[in-house]
Design a protein around this motif. Sequence first.
Motif, PDB file in Angstrom:
ATOM      1  N   LEU A  82       0.249  -1.733  -2.976  1.00 31.14           N
ATOM      2  CA  LEU A  82       0.263  -0.990  -1.907  1.00 31.14           C
ATOM      3  C   LEU A  82       1.503   0.039  -1.932  1.00 31.14           C
ATOM      4  O   LEU A  82       1.476   1.343  -1.730  1.00 31.14           O
TER       5      LEU A  82
ATOM      6  N   CYS B  55       3.924   4.407   7.990  1.00 31.43           N
ATOM      7  CA  CYS B  55       3.107   3.520   8.062  1.00 31.43           C
ATOM      8  C   CYS B  55       3.894   2.243   7.780  1.00 31.43           C
ATOM      9  O   CYS B  55       4.728   2.043   6.868  1.00 31.43           O
TER      10      CYS B  55
ATOM     11  N   SER C 212       2.900  -3.835   6.700  1.00 32.11           N
ATOM     12  CA  SER C 212       1.737  -5.118   7.216  1.00 32.11           C
ATOM     13  C   SER C 212       0.548  -4.398   7.865  1.00 32.11           C
ATOM     14  O   SER C 212      -0.382  -5.171   7.682  1.00 32.11           O
ATOM     15  N   LYS C 213       0.428  -3.177   7.964  1.00 29.32           N
ATOM     16  CA  LYS C 213      -0.530  -2.693   8.607  1.00 29.32           C
ATOM     17  C   LYS C 213      -1.354  -1.478   7.861  1.00 29.32           C
ATOM     18  O   LYS C 213      -2.376  -0.958   8.076  1.00 29.32           O
ATOM     19  N   ALA C 214      -0.751  -1.369   6.562  1.00 29.51           N
ATOM     20  CA  ALA C 214      -1.232  -0.082   5.780  1.00 29.51           C
ATOM     21  C   ALA C 214      -2.452  -0.773   4.728  1.00 29.51           C
ATOM     22  O   ALA C 214      -2.264  -2.014   4.559  1.00 29.51           O
ATOM     23  N   THR C 215      -3.290   0.224   4.559  1.00 26.45           N
ATOM     24  CA  THR C 215      -3.997  -0.043   3.298  1.00 26.45           C
ATOM     25  C   THR C 215      -3.618   0.878   2.196  1.00 26.45           C
ATOM     26  O   THR C 215      -2.760   1.981   2.564  1.00 26.45           O
ATOM     27  N   GLU C 216      -3.953   0.794   0.835  1.00 21.48           N
ATOM     28  CA  GLU C 216      -3.501   1.695  -0.047  1.00 21.48           C
ATOM     29  C   GLU C 216      -3.999   3.215   0.284  1.00 21.48           C
ATOM     30  O   GLU C 216      -3.441   4.061  -0.105  1.00 21.48           O
ATOM     31  N   GLU C 217      -4.942   3.314   0.920  1.00 19.60           N
ATOM     32  CA  GLU C 217      -5.497   4.494   1.247  1.00 19.60           C
ATOM     33  C   GLU C 217      -4.535   5.188   2.526  1.00 19.60           C
ATOM     34  O   GLU C 217      -4.114   6.532   2.218  1.00 19.60           O
ATOM     35  N   THR C 218      -4.303   4.544   3.527  1.00 19.98           N
ATOM     36  CA  THR C 218      -3.481   5.088   4.438  1.00 19.98           C
ATOM     37  C   THR C 218      -2.119   5.101   3.970  1.00 19.98           C
ATOM     38  O   THR C 218      -1.245   6.135   4.352  1.00 19.98           O
ATOM     39  N   ALA C 219      -1.519   4.227   3.145  1.00 15.87           N
ATOM     40  CA  ALA C 219      -0.126   4.470   2.734  1.00 15.87           C
ATOM     41  C   ALA C 219       0.015   5.617   1.687  1.00 15.87           C
ATOM     42  O   ALA C 219       0.984   6.213   1.885  1.00 15.87           O
TER      43      ALA C 219
END
Length: 425
Positions: A224, A286, A289-296
């Motif tokens: 991540l 972000c 704990s709440k992120a995905t690789e895409e949102t990060a």
Amino acid sequence: MKLEAFLYNTLNRTVASAIGLAAPFHTKARKLYEGHKSLINSIEKHFQSEKAPVAWFHCASLGEFEQGRPVMEAFKKEYPDYKILLTFFSPSGYEVRKDYAGADFICYLPFDTPGQAKRFIQAAKPRIAFFVKYEYWYNYLRLLHEQNVPTFLVSGIFNPSFIFFKPYGGFYRKMLLYFTHLFVQNKESARLLDSIGIRNYSLGGDTRFDRVAAICQQPKKIPLAEAFKADQPLLVAGSSWEPDLRVLAPLLLHYKGKLKAIIAPHEADEAHVEEAEEILSGLHICRFSKATEETAAKADVLLIDNVGMLSSLYALGDYAFVGGGFGKGLHNILEAATFGMPVFFGNKAYHIFQEAFDLIDRGGAFAIGSAGELQHRFSVLYEDEEKRKEAAHSCADYVQENTGATRQIMEYIQFMKKENARQNL
């Protein structure tokens, strides 16, 4: 000496009682109080059928654990028949490392009263003992000495303000003689020990260098965080307090879109994470704990809301900012320096850390006093990659040059084992 011992023991009993009284009102006191409930009984129960020899390592808190860890792991590798007993004084060490796989039994250190210390030693029956950096407990050290248990101070450090060097410090100086050997970090510590007639020491360096060098060789992969960084320059801010964040925020806003930041607050609870989000408002943040690789990948700041991964996050960094320098005390800058990057920190509370002075002198670290100064010093390195690399190499080389303290301690133990079989190591 009897009067001093009486006063010392009275103080320890008073502290133990005060912790119980404070427990309903103070989180750390409550954890200590709960941790000491039935502590001696549980230790006695655990060790009553233990046949293997025991090596006891005691650390005040988490920082001392990281200093003692290289010796603990080297000892276990060299002497696999031993069971490792690990004790902490502070909840901030015990709570984080109570599940550490390298020890066979982990607990709080019972309060240093004559009765508690006697029961602990009788139960655990340590064959060798290690105290890390600052730990001096009269009853424990006296009993270990009387029972001829080899006892060592790991990475000890002394300064003139310590009670050992005061005219009224005779009782505490006696404790130093209870150690079989003191491994001290620097020449100043050696000089101070010489000044009071203490000779059972050697200049052994700082085992933290061994620890961070080992981490550098095997950092954990954090996909991540790697997705967050992508191919952009990255600043990793570790153990950040509120004043650190207020100095960092203008820099990150100025370089928004040109610099990413991973920020680990000094406490990962909700209150401190929310405080960081407020100070850094204006940036796309972000939480880990709440992120995905895409949102990060789309964020400016990756906010770390857990514990245990900071040292591996530094592996991704191009720059580091280490917290605590504006407040209670600078956190571990070697964790960042070992990965080869310029290190920034506040200029108010770094003066007891020799590595801070050394790295400043070598051009690898920078003590800054304001947001404006940080932006100025940072921009010089950001705009000139060769200068950034020079600072980075200075940090990495410094760590490598200072490794070897663990090896020296183990060589001493091996020598002692050969020369003194009666101690039955």
